[in-house]
Design an enzyme around this catalytic site. Structure first.
Site, PDB file in Angstrom:
ATOM      1  N   SER A 113      43.685  10.886  24.491  1.00 27.05           N
ATOM      2  CA  SER A 113      43.107  10.520  23.194  1.00 27.05           C
ATOM      3  C   SER A 113      44.146   9.889  22.288  1.00 27.05           C
ATOM      4  CB  SER A 113      42.470  11.709  22.476  1.00 27.05           C
ATOM      5  OG  SER A 113      42.720  12.909  23.086  1.00 27.05           O
ATOM      6  N   HIS A 123      38.618   6.390  27.612  1.00 26.11           N
ATOM      7  CA  HIS A 123      38.558   7.501  26.660  1.00 26.11           C
ATOM      8  C   HIS A 123      37.123   7.952  26.383  1.00 26.11           C
ATOM      9  CE1 HIS A 123      39.460   9.087  22.353  1.00 26.11           C
ATOM     10  NE2 HIS A 123      39.488  10.060  23.226  1.00 26.11           N
ATOM     11  N   GLU A 156      35.923   4.354  25.073  1.00 28.40           N
ATOM     12  CA  GLU A 156      36.871   3.297  24.738  1.00 28.40           C
ATOM     13  C   GLU A 156      37.613   2.930  26.019  1.00 28.40           C
ATOM     14  OE1 GLU A 156      38.279   4.054  20.159  1.00 28.40           O
ATOM     15  OE2 GLU A 156      39.104   5.416  21.644  1.00 28.40           O
ATOM     16  N   ASN A 204      39.661   7.304  16.808  1.00 28.66           N
ATOM     17  CA  ASN A 204      40.472   8.356  16.187  1.00 28.66           C
ATOM     18  C   ASN A 204      41.353   7.808  15.067  1.00 28.66           C
ATOM     19  OD1 ASN A 204      39.356  10.353  17.696  1.00 28.66           O
ATOM     20  ND2 ASN A 204      40.952  10.344  19.267  1.00 28.66           N
TER      21      ASN A 204
END
Ligand SMILES: NC(=O)c1ccc[n+]([C@@H]2O[C@H](COP(=O)([O-])OP(=O)(O)OC[C@H]3O[C@@H](n4cnc5c(N)ncnc54)[C@H](O)[C@@H]3O)[C@@H](O)[C@H]2O)c1
Length: 707
Positions: free
Chosen positions: A428, A449, A461, A499
């Site tokens: 991540s 991801h 992702e 994120n």
């Protein structure tokens, strides 16, 4: 016989004809304006014929019966009058077809959605098949509208009210067996030679009554006493799920209650009127744009048509933890055999259990049989070494979030796989480019991801490191689609896209808490905005320690603008890790939230009252605008290429409210200049560098919009 562009009328003997929908130069059949007009012409011609005993509607497309109405038609409706006229035109074309004086049977093989299902409902009977491609439904509500070609009127007259409400309010799509069980089709036939079977079935059953699944219980539910109860339950459910933010489901409830018992023509008129009211709302326009965005993803491979993705027939997962188990489930769910490796059998067992729980849920919900459950679980095999890895096409790495461990795992893995096997890291936050530095075949390494929980979060992702080959990226992009997910290609960098944008939001919520706003108010304001969960609850879910770690990574990478709130470290030190240990900003017992931990305010460092007087609107700005600020930079740096990808990422990866169209559609509706001004004000009022509008955002403000 007239010559039609979209339809063929084929004589089938004994007075039967086949009306075959075959839109030229298109993989799908869609009700365009022209196709609807032509349906009227077909109806006129057929109505002249006295020799017809019956008709079967078929499709010439392999996986699609009729995919629905042309979405651009709906998007282009701007005034109530325009929407009413547009809807009525299509609705009446289907209605006139329904009145042809002979038996009409829809032979549904493939996707039969929206207008396609509405045409089927206008037939006397419907037959379908066991083909995997069969999907029957009325998905209009997902686009902020309601079935306007007669579906809202005819479905509740065919099936029990709870079934009709369930289909129209959720937009769910069901396969042939379920459609049969629900009473939406009359027969369920093998796909082999389907059109021949459908015609034979239609002839054999001509004149017999339409099948109904109205049991005694159903009849009871239709009674004057129980109908209002059903509607009131449905309304409660809608309010719980949508918090009243979406007009369409509420309009559907009103309409269905209103048209009960009315004659068909009047009910259809009211349906068109209700349609026009929801079709012109900005919410519907945004939901349509979102749908088009996710459809456009399906047409690409993330790189370009010159690049060919490799086939993925066998997969592996390294690390059978929370994510590894979920990822193994995702492969098995799509019938891709998967090898799952961990350090000991207990860990492998936990991964299998995790996957089993997901399938167990499908079993419990009767979405699969016991045999199917066993078959799917049988696709996952466990191992402690790399046995069987030589034949794998892709291996997803989901071991602990530690660069040294990941590098070691990658180097070891390369000894046991084929030269073309792709190493897809589920990291991540760690750099894919750095992982590539130790690889023998860096071109085969990329990020993949997933979001937690894998079974529910639709985004992946696909992260291209500096040395990832276009073929690797395209293969993972296609794989994500095969797994039923929505992929976006993201450039390697701290926090990737989602994120990187989400952290400033959670971080700012903690600053706001330190400035005198309660946990309850912070979460309530953001829930009211439409977020699926308040930011303080979200921090608890993610893990306060995990959030703090990622915040530090971003702080190190981006400096002062990513200043991390000092609160999380203090809270972690006090033994509060969030939901996982029962103590966070809220208290939990067996995973159930008990309420805010009031003692948390005593831990706040440098407590002030600076934000206490902000209005709810200003609090939204404080927490959402930092995400917009960061998104502007991410776009400028080419982390993703378009504002649409930012919006898709935030909606699919974080649950950003779809009715707002995504983060940057929201920014445009606010105006980027307003975002700049508000951030400037917050920055000057004490937040400093952290909330200072960056030059990229100012550039978008000069242009006037992100889109
Ligand atoms: N948990 C999340 O919400 C989330 C979301 C997205 C991505 N991720 C990422 O996914 C990865 C895994 O996270 P998780 O939450 O599933 O962790 P986890 O701690 O639940 O699982 C990690 C697993 O890897 C195993 N492992 C460690 N070294 C190994 C090795 N050399 N070979 C094989 N197995 C090994 C461990 O035994 C453990 O079972 C991390 O990179 C994390 O950042 C996590």
């Amino acid at each position: 016989m007239g010559n039609f562009t979209n339809y063929k009328i084929i004589e089938r003997g004994e007075g039967w004809v086949e009306l075959c929908f075959d839109q030229p130069d298109s993989k799908a059949n869609v009700f365009t304006e022209a196709a609807l007009k032509e349906l009227d012409a077909v109806t006129s011609e057929l109505s002249q014929r006295k020799d017809i005993k019956g008709l079967v509607v078929t499709s010439a497309k392999s996986d699609i019966f009729i995919a629905g109405a042309d979405i651009n038609l709906i998007k282009g409706l701007n005034t109530l009058e325009e929407a009413f006229q547009g809807c009525s035109a299509g609705q009446q074309a289907i209605h006139r077809f329904s009145k042809l004086p002979f038996e009409k049977v829809a032979a549904i093989s493939g996707a039969c959605l929206g207008g396609g299902f509405e045409l089927s409902l206008a037939c006397n009977k419907r037959v379908t098949s066991d083909a995997k491609s069969v999907k029957i439904g009325l998905p209009e509500v997902m686009l902020g509208i309601l079935p306007g070609f007669g579906g809202s009127v005819r479905l509740p007259r065919l099936v029990p009210l709870p079934t009709a409400l369930d289909m129209i309010l959720t937009g769910k799509q069901v396969d042939g067996v379920r459609a049969y069980k629900m009473g939406m089709v009359d027969a369920y036939l093998p796909q082999q030679d389907f059109n021949v079977r459908a015609l034979a079935w239609a002839k054999a059953n001509a004149g017999k009554p339409t099948r109904r699944v109205h049991t005694f219980m159903n009849k009871l539910m239709e009674s004057a006493i129980l109908r209002p109860v059903i509607f009131s339950q449905a309304r409660k459910q809608v309010m719980k799920q949508s918090k009243g933010k979406y007009p369409a489901p509420l309009k559907i409830l009103d309409l269905l209650a209103d048209i009960h018992g009315l004659d068909l023509e009047e009910a259809l008129r009211r349906e068109a009127k209700a349609f026009s009211v929801v079709a012109v709302t900005p919410i519907s326009k945004r939901l349509i744009e979102l749908f088009q965005l996710s459809e456009s993803v399906k047409k690409t491979n993330g790189v370009g048509p010159e690049v060919k993705a490799r086939k993925v027939e066998r997969a592996g997962v390294l690390g059978a933890g929370v994510m590894g188990g979920g990822i193994a489930w995702a492969f098995a769910n799509k019938d891709i055999p998967v090898r799952m490796k961990d350090l000991n059998w207990d860990a492998v067992g936990l991964g299998l259990q995790q996957a089993g729980e997901n399938f167990g849920f499908q079993l419990k919900k009767k979405r699969m049989t016991k045999n199917q459950f066993m078959g799917k679980m049988g696709q996952i095999s466990g191992t402690l070494d790399f046995q069987g890895f030589k034949t794998l096409d892709v291996v997803v790495e989901a071991v602990v979030e530690n660069m040294d461990v990941k590098k070691k795992v990658l180097q070891e893995y390369e000894n046991y796989v084929s030269d073309s096997c792709i190493f897809a890291s589920n990291t991540s936050s760690l750099s894919i480019t750095e992982m590539q530095s130790v690889a023998k075949r860096p071109e085969n390494v990329a990020g993949f991801h997933f979001f937690n929980p894998v079974s529910r979060m639709p985004l992946i992702e696909v992260i291209a490191g500096q040395k990832s080959s276009p073929e690797t990226v395209a293969t993972l992009f296609e794989l994500a689609k095969k797994l039923g997910k929505t992929p976006i290609v993201v450039k390697d960098g701290p926090g990737f896209l989602v994120n990187r944008l989400l952290l400033p939001y959670m971080n700012e919520a903690m600053f706001v808490l330190c400035e005198g706003v309660s946990v309850e108010r912070i979460d309530k304001v953001m829930l009211d905005f439409g977020m699926p969960m308040g930011p303080m609850r979200l921090v608890d879910e993610v893990g306060i320690d995990v959030g703090a770690k990622v915040a530090k990574i971003l702080n190190n990478a981006f400096g002062a603008r990513a200043e991390a709130s000092p609160l999380s470290d203090v809270v972690v030190k006090s033994g509060r890790l969030g939901k996982k240990n029962g103590k966070g900003f809220y208290l939990y017992e067996n995973g159930k939230q008990l309420g805010v931990d009031d003692s948390i305010v005593n831990l706040i460092p440098n407590r002030s009252n600076r934000a206490a007087n902000l209005t709810d609107g200003e609090l939204v700005q404080r927490m959402i605008y930092p995400m917009i600020n960061e998104a502007a930079l991410a776009l400028q740096e080419g982390v993703v290429k378009t504002p649409g990808e930012v919006d898709l990422g935030m909606i699919m990866g974080t649950g950003f409210p779809p009715f707002r169209g995504g983060l940057l559609r929201f920014a445009d509706s606010e105006s980027p200049q307003r975002v700049v001004d508000a951030l400037e004000k917050f920055s000057q009022a004490g937040a400093g560098e952290r909330l200072r509008p960056n030059n990229a955002l100012k550039e978008f403000a000069r242009r006037g919009s992100f889109y």
